[in-house]
Write a protein that holds these residues in place. Structure first.
Motif, mmCIF file in Angstrom:
data_model
loop_
_atom_site.group_PDB
_atom_site.id
_atom_site.type_symbol
_atom_site.label_atom_id
_atom_site.label_comp_id
_atom_site.label_asym_id
_atom_site.label_seq_id
_atom_site.Cartn_x
_atom_site.Cartn_y
_atom_site.Cartn_z
ATOM 1 N N THR A 1 0.804 -1.223 0.000
ATOM 2 C CA THR A 1 0.000 0.000 0.000
ATOM 3 C C THR A 1 0.837 1.274 0.000
ATOM 4 O OG1 THR A 1 -0.178 -0.090 2.422
ATOM 5 C CG2 THR A 1 -1.941 -1.125 1.138
ATOM 6 N N ASN A 2 2.146 1.156 0.173
ATOM 7 C CA ASN A 2 3.035 2.321 0.055
ATOM 8 C C ASN A 2 4.002 2.161 -1.116
ATOM 9 O OD1 ASN A 2 4.538 0.289 1.322
ATOM 10 N ND2 ASN A 2 5.819 1.745 2.450
ATOM 11 N N ALA A 3 3.591 1.405 -2.134
ATOM 12 C CA ALA A 3 4.470 1.099 -3.261
ATOM 13 C C ALA A 3 4.841 2.342 -4.064
ATOM 14 C CB ALA A 3 3.820 0.064 -4.170
ATOM 15 N N ILE A 4 3.906 3.287 -4.222
ATOM 16 C CA ILE A 4 4.204 4.486 -5.006
ATOM 17 C C ILE A 4 5.321 5.281 -4.353
ATOM 18 C CG2 ILE A 4 3.300 6.704 -5.800
ATOM 19 C CD1 ILE A 4 0.602 5.348 -6.209
ATOM 20 N N ALA A 5 5.236 5.456 -3.037
ATOM 21 C CA ALA A 5 6.270 6.197 -2.319
ATOM 22 C C ALA A 5 7.603 5.459 -2.374
ATOM 23 C CB ALA A 5 5.847 6.427 -0.876
ATOM 24 N N LEU A 6 7.572 4.129 -2.195
ATOM 25 C CA LEU A 6 8.812 3.351 -2.263
ATOM 26 C C LEU A 6 9.427 3.409 -3.645
ATOM 27 C CD1 LEU A 6 7.823 0.132 -0.255
ATOM 28 C CD2 LEU A 6 9.427 1.916 0.456
ATOM 29 N N ARG A 7 8.592 3.264 -4.660
ATOM 30 C CA ARG A 7 9.094 3.276 -6.039
ATOM 31 C C ARG A 7 9.729 4.629 -6.365
ATOM 32 N NH1 ARG A 7 7.238 -0.115 -10.305
ATOM 33 N NH2 ARG A 7 7.769 0.671 -12.376
ATOM 34 N N ARG A 8 9.064 5.706 -5.955
ATOM 35 C CA ARG A 8 9.598 7.045 -6.200
ATOM 36 C C ARG A 8 10.965 7.212 -5.543
ATOM 37 N NH1 ARG A 8 5.077 9.923 -5.137
ATOM 38 N NH2 ARG A 8 5.498 9.851 -2.911
ATOM 39 N N GLU A 9 11.064 6.777 -4.299
ATOM 40 C CA GLU A 9 12.336 6.880 -3.563
ATOM 41 C C GLU A 9 13.429 6.049 -4.235
ATOM 42 O OE1 GLU A 9 14.117 4.860 0.422
ATOM 43 O OE2 GLU A 9 12.092 5.704 0.604
ATOM 44 N N LEU A 10 13.093 4.821 -4.639
ATOM 45 C CA LEU A 10 14.080 3.937 -5.243
ATOM 46 C C LEU A 10 14.565 4.459 -6.589
ATOM 47 C CD1 LEU A 10 12.349 0.601 -4.258
ATOM 48 C CD2 LEU A 10 14.664 1.252 -3.572
ATOM 49 N N SER B 1 17.517 3.180 -8.852
ATOM 50 C CA SER B 1 16.968 1.884 -9.237
ATOM 51 C C SER B 1 16.293 1.970 -10.598
ATOM 52 C CB SER B 1 15.955 1.397 -8.190
ATOM 53 O OG SER B 1 16.584 1.107 -6.970
ATOM 54 N N ILE B 2 16.437 0.923 -11.384
ATOM 55 C CA ILE B 2 15.814 0.851 -12.705
ATOM 56 C C ILE B 2 14.791 -0.281 -12.674
ATOM 57 C CG2 ILE B 2 16.179 0.480 -15.168
ATOM 58 C CD1 ILE B 2 19.043 1.533 -14.765
ATOM 59 N N PHE B 3 13.515 0.082 -12.737
ATOM 60 C CA PHE B 3 12.442 -0.909 -12.663
ATOM 61 C C PHE B 3 12.193 -1.525 -14.036
ATOM 62 C CE2 PHE B 3 11.875 1.018 -8.627
ATOM 63 C CZ PHE B 3 11.098 0.157 -7.856
ATOM 64 N N GLN B 4 11.885 -2.833 -14.017
ATOM 65 C CA GLN B 4 11.585 -3.553 -15.253
ATOM 66 C C GLN B 4 10.089 -3.804 -15.437
ATOM 67 O OE1 GLN B 4 14.104 -4.358 -17.473
ATOM 68 N NE2 GLN B 4 15.302 -3.112 -16.044
ATOM 69 N N SER B 5 9.298 -3.569 -14.380
ATOM 70 C CA SER B 5 7.867 -3.862 -14.448
ATOM 71 C C SER B 5 7.085 -2.717 -13.828
ATOM 72 C CB SER B 5 7.547 -5.168 -13.696
ATOM 73 O OG SER B 5 7.547 -4.943 -12.301
ATOM 74 N N SER C 1 5.257 -5.441 -6.527
ATOM 75 C CA SER C 1 6.099 -6.472 -5.930
ATOM 76 C C SER C 1 7.575 -6.274 -6.257
ATOM 77 C CB SER C 1 5.655 -7.852 -6.425
ATOM 78 O OG SER C 1 4.272 -8.036 -6.224
ATOM 79 N N GLU C 2 7.888 -5.620 -7.364
ATOM 80 C CA GLU C 2 9.293 -5.440 -7.738
ATOM 81 C C GLU C 2 10.029 -4.549 -6.750
ATOM 82 O OE1 GLU C 2 12.154 -4.123 -11.491
ATOM 83 O OE2 GLU C 2 9.975 -3.994 -11.720
ATOM 84 N N CYS C 3 9.283 -3.729 -6.006
ATOM 85 C CA CYS C 3 9.931 -2.900 -4.972
ATOM 86 C C CYS C 3 10.724 -3.749 -3.994
ATOM 87 C CB CYS C 3 8.875 -2.105 -4.202
ATOM 88 S SG CYS C 3 8.084 -0.779 -5.130
ATOM 89 N N ILE C 4 10.237 -4.952 -3.700
ATOM 90 C CA ILE C 4 10.907 -5.808 -2.721
ATOM 91 C C ILE C 4 12.287 -6.198 -3.217
ATOM 92 C CG2 ILE C 4 10.768 -7.991 -1.446
ATOM 93 C CD1 ILE C 4 7.673 -7.772 -1.768
#
Length: 497
Positions: free
Chosen positions: A137-146, A151-155, A159-162
């Motif tokens: 439920t805090n994925a947007i904040a985590l993704r933004r920080e990463l 960090s380079i996301f592929q998806s 779940s990729e935040c983990i």
């Protein structure tokens, strides 16, 4: 057409499923893992087949072989259509494998192969794969920080935040990095993961989504539900407890610890109502028996004079049996489900498109004609399917139609791994029970009470309003974990009473 797959030509009957119009809640996924058996991926494929009800959009398997290393396969569609291919399965050797079946909630909708789990990451101490059931439920904040930190996301999956949090951890081992990562995560997670030698299972502190442990010969199994243990002949050992992490290897067996702060558990009560298969055991209780007892409670709370009790197949069947047994009104299969639809392709016509529910459900006219019918269903979300089924029953000559619903009114969206329409599209969010009855145009409509649902699930005193025993946010609007991402987007929580 289904909004979850691109338009197909020739025409795809699956797009006309009565349950693809947003009128049924859909679980996000199922997870399964096996350690210590030859060709573990074949066992995982069987387990995923048993968990197919938890996700039909796509599936994936990752395995490890001491000589050949990690291998993986990710495919769209049903397990039976992909992971029964002998040529494909030969590319997935080894005694350790995990798998995932998906129905997308977070992330992009539709055909995006990079969103299909399990996700894999290569770390300095070796590779690891992870399959996640739930929603962060805090994925947007985590993704933004990463992303800001490189960090380079592929998806597009939460779940990729983990994986990225694990990569940034300073802990030495992969299980320790996973602990470190999950302490940053809010929401719901039941995870099956693997390294080169270890099978790992972990549940969030609230235990919102299920996860259990099984034994097969000298090997071990982790699964979303016990029904998937049955299909491979594994013995049920126990549930993974809320907040527990188990690390399993062939030498030491199961090592358990609790890396998170202990809090009262809040298992999803809708697993009892709809998500889990009726032949599974959840919380030490038979899912079938809980659903039958829901019908018993419904009959006590909402009796009505009628001639027949009929389930809306298949999810309404156990509750209809319980209602019939308690009320004394005969149970009957007034609606027959076509079990052999599968994927049939024909040229599209407007007439075929308008068939809708009738392609998969048909009324037993000889039985229904002239009868006062009680229809038992698991839930009402938008009401579209309920209206169609009611009309089918009336067209077959029924004298009266009464709906009895085996869950309280669904008035709030779920943010913990269930695909729920926006709140304003939920019928119960904008209408009271009488308004819903008028909207569905039925002779009567009654939902089980929240206390009645709790009693059916084994809580003799009903719901403890000060400390609820389950997560029932979709009914009560009381979220055990604040949905941070959605609040940031403007979602309004229920006002304090």
């Amino acid at each position: 057409m289904s909004k979850h797959m691109p338009p197909a030509h020739p025409f795809d009957f699956d797009a006309l499923s009565p349950f693809d119009d947003g009128d049924k809640l859909k679980e996000e996924c199922g997870v399964f893992g096996v350690l210590g058996v030859a060709d573990a991926a074949n066992f995982v494929a069987l387990g995923l087949h048993a968990l197919q009800h938890r996700g039909q959009e796509a599936g994936g398997i990752v395995c490890h072989h001491p000589e050949f290393g990690f291998n993986s396969a990710h495919r769209f569609g049903y397990v039976r259509d992909n992971f029964t291919n002998a040529t494909l399965m030969q590319t997935l050797p080894g005694p350790l494998a995990i798998g995932h079946v998906r129905y997308s909630t977070a992330g992009a909708k539709g055909a995006v192969i990079r969103d299909v789990q399990p996700f894999f990451g290569e770390f300095s101490m070796g590779g690891a794969a992870i399959a996640h059931n739930g929603n962060i439920t805090n994925a947007i904040a985590l993704r933004r920080e990463l992303i800001e930190r490189g960090s380079i996301f592929q998806s597009s999956s939460d779940s990729e935040c983990i994986i990225h949090l694990m990569a940034r951890s300073l802990q030495k081992g992969i299980p320790e990095r996973m602990e470190d990562a999950l302490r940053r995560v809010e929401g719901a997670f039941s995870i099956v993961a693997m390294t080169r030698t270890k099978l790992i299972g972990v549940r969030d502190p609230l235990g919102v989504r299920p996860l259990c442990l099984g034994k097969i010969g000298d090997g071990w199994v982790l699964s979303s539900e016990t029904c998937a243990l049955d299909i491979i002949g594994a013995d049920y050992v126990r549930e993974i407890e809320p907040g527990e992490m188990v690390v399993i290897d062939e030498k030491r067996g199961v090592q358990s610890h609790f890396p998170f702060r202990r809090v009262p558990s809040r298992f999803c009560i809708f697993e009892h109502v709809y998500f889990s298969r009726p032949d599974s055991i959840i919380g030490g209780r038979s899912v079938y028996e809980t659903r039958r007892q829901i019908g018993v409670e419904l009959a006590r709370e909402a009796p009505v004079d009628a001639d027949l009790v009929c389930p809306v197949p298949d999810s309404g069947t156990p509750a209809a049996i319980g209602y019939s047994q308690e009320s004394g009104i005969p149970y009957a299969m007034g609606i027959i489900r076509n079990q052999y639809m599968g994927r049939t392709f024909i040229e599209p016509t407007e007439q075929i498109r308008n068939m809708g529910v009738r392609l998969k459900l048909n009324v037993n006219r000889a039985l229904i004609r002239g009868k006062r019918v009680i229809l038992v269903d698991d839930s009402v979300v938008r009401g579209t399917t309920s209206r169609k089924i009611k009309q089918m029953i009336l067209d077959a000559g029924a004298a009266e139609v009464h709906f009895r619903i085996a869950s309280p009114p669904t008035a709030w969206p779920c943010f913990y791994g269930v695909d729920t329409p926006q709140r304003e599209k939920l019928l119960a969010a904008t209408m009271n029970e009488e308004e819903m009855r008028e909207h569905l145009a039925v002779d009567s409509l009654k939902f089980i009470s929240l206390d009645g649902l709790y009693r059916a699930a084994g809580e003799a005193e009903g719901r403890n309003n000060k400390c609820p025993q389950y997560c029932d946010a979709c009914f009560s609007g009381e979220y055990p974990v604040a949905p941070s991402d959605m609040i940031e987007k403007g979602f309004q929580l229920k006002a304090a009473e």
